[in-house]
Design a protein around this motif. Structure first.
Motif, PDB file in Angstrom:
ATOM      1  N   PRO A 129       0.831  -1.214   0.000  1.00  0.00           N
ATOM      2  CA  PRO A 129       0.000   0.000   0.000  1.00  0.00           C
ATOM      3  C   PRO A 129       0.861   1.257   0.000  1.00  0.00           C
ATOM      4  O   PRO A 129       2.018   1.237   0.447  1.00  0.00           O
ATOM      5  N   ASP A 184      -4.367   0.909  -2.083  1.00  0.00           N
ATOM      6  CA  ASP A 184      -3.702  -0.296  -2.566  1.00  0.00           C
ATOM      7  C   ASP A 184      -4.135  -0.547  -4.006  1.00  0.00           C
ATOM      8  O   ASP A 184      -5.335  -0.706  -4.278  1.00  0.00           O
ATOM      9  N   LEU A 186      -7.614  -2.984   3.382  1.00  0.00           N
ATOM     10  CA  LEU A 186      -6.557  -2.436   4.223  1.00  0.00           C
ATOM     11  C   LEU A 186      -7.025  -2.338   5.665  1.00  0.00           C
ATOM     12  O   LEU A 186      -8.185  -2.024   5.948  1.00  0.00           O
ATOM     13  N   ASP A 207      -1.959  -4.621   4.053  1.00  0.00           N
ATOM     14  CA  ASP A 207      -2.861  -5.264   3.093  1.00  0.00           C
ATOM     15  C   ASP A 207      -2.884  -6.777   3.296  1.00  0.00           C
ATOM     16  O   ASP A 207      -3.382  -7.515   2.454  1.00  0.00           O
TER      17      ASP A 207
END
Length: 268
Positions: A149, A175, A181, A236
């Motif tokens: 990310p 992302d 996320l 992520d």
């Protein structure tokens, strides 16, 4: 001739004494981030309210002044501040001759320019360790590569008196793979251990969407006086991204109008 040779050896030994407090990058010691500055920058208050030493990490001018200012400090002095150790040393003529080698020993990288000339134009020069990267590619791998990310911080640094309302700090991350996320807050006051969550006087609100996360921190500056770093670790599920904001908290003083110059509000 022998006397001059002996004096030269003694001079080199004395010159290295100040640096001896700092472990070199070799021998399994942690590489150091070194901030070089002149006595002129301290005495004439040329430093910005917050100096960015590495991306996302700041140090307050007040911290540098407290660490480096001494009654014997001269304008032409060369100072070295070690951010991780919160240590400032004053170098001498011999240290200047060995400056490139010493910076390499401490950070693992060679200066690419004349440091002393740069300090005539800039209030400070930073040498950070080279980032450690690991090779992840495999010749036989045909799987889709995951992208870490990315993000930004609105309001990276500010100064507030204790118990006063802070400027809202917004952390935003995205992302490109569209992965969900998650974020975890933590904070560190001065050189104390990192604590999870946020100080009691601050609150956060977060909004999630496909491949994005936005969190905003509000509230009042947490006393006592000091430097508080607010951090959001975004993940992520495979890679993480640290986002940081620096908050300098001043002790409440009646009718205070400035500290190290006018208060640096930094954000709305």
């Amino acid at each position: 001739m022998r006397l001059m040779f002996s004096l030269g050896i003694v001079g080199c030994l004395l010159a290295s004494a100040a640096w001896a407090e700092v472990p070199s990058a070799g021998a399994n010691a942690k590489p150091q981030t070194v901030v070089l500055l002149s006595g002129h920058s301290i005495l004439d208050h040329r430093l910005p309210a917050f100096a960015q030493i590495v991306p996302g990490r700041y140090v307050a001018a007040r911290v540098l002044e407290q660490a480096c200012a001494t009654p014997q400090l001269k304008a032409d002095a060369l100072l070295a501040y070690f951010a991780d150790l919160q240590l400032c040393i004053q170098t001498d003529d011999q240290d200047r001759l060995l400056l490139r080698q010493r910076v390499h020993e401490l950070t693992g990288r060679w200066p690419s320019h004349d440091v002393l000339s740069s300090l005539k134009e800039k209030p400070f020069v930073v040498f950070a360790p080279s980032p450690v990267t690991a090779g992840l590619a495999r010749a036989s791998c045909t799987c889709q590569q995951n992208h870490a990310p990315t993000g930004s911080v609105q309001c990276t640094a500010q100064t507030r008196t204790a118990d006063a309302q802070i400027g809202a700090v917004t952390f935003a991350a995205s992302d490109v793979d569209g992965d969900a996320l998650s974020g975890a807050f933590s904070y560190q006051r001065d050189a104390n251990p990192v604590q999870s969550g946020l100080p009691g006087s601050l609150t956060s609100s977060c909004t999630n969407a496909a491949g994005s996360l936005q969190c905003t921190v509000n509230g009042s500056a947490p006393g006592p006086a000091g430097i508080v770093q607010l951090s959001l670790s975004v993940s992520d599920g495979s890679a993480s991204l640290p986002l940081n904001s620096l908050l300098e908290v001043l002790a409440p003083v009646p009718d205070r109008i400035f500290a190290s110059g006018f208060e640096y509000l930094g954000c709305p």
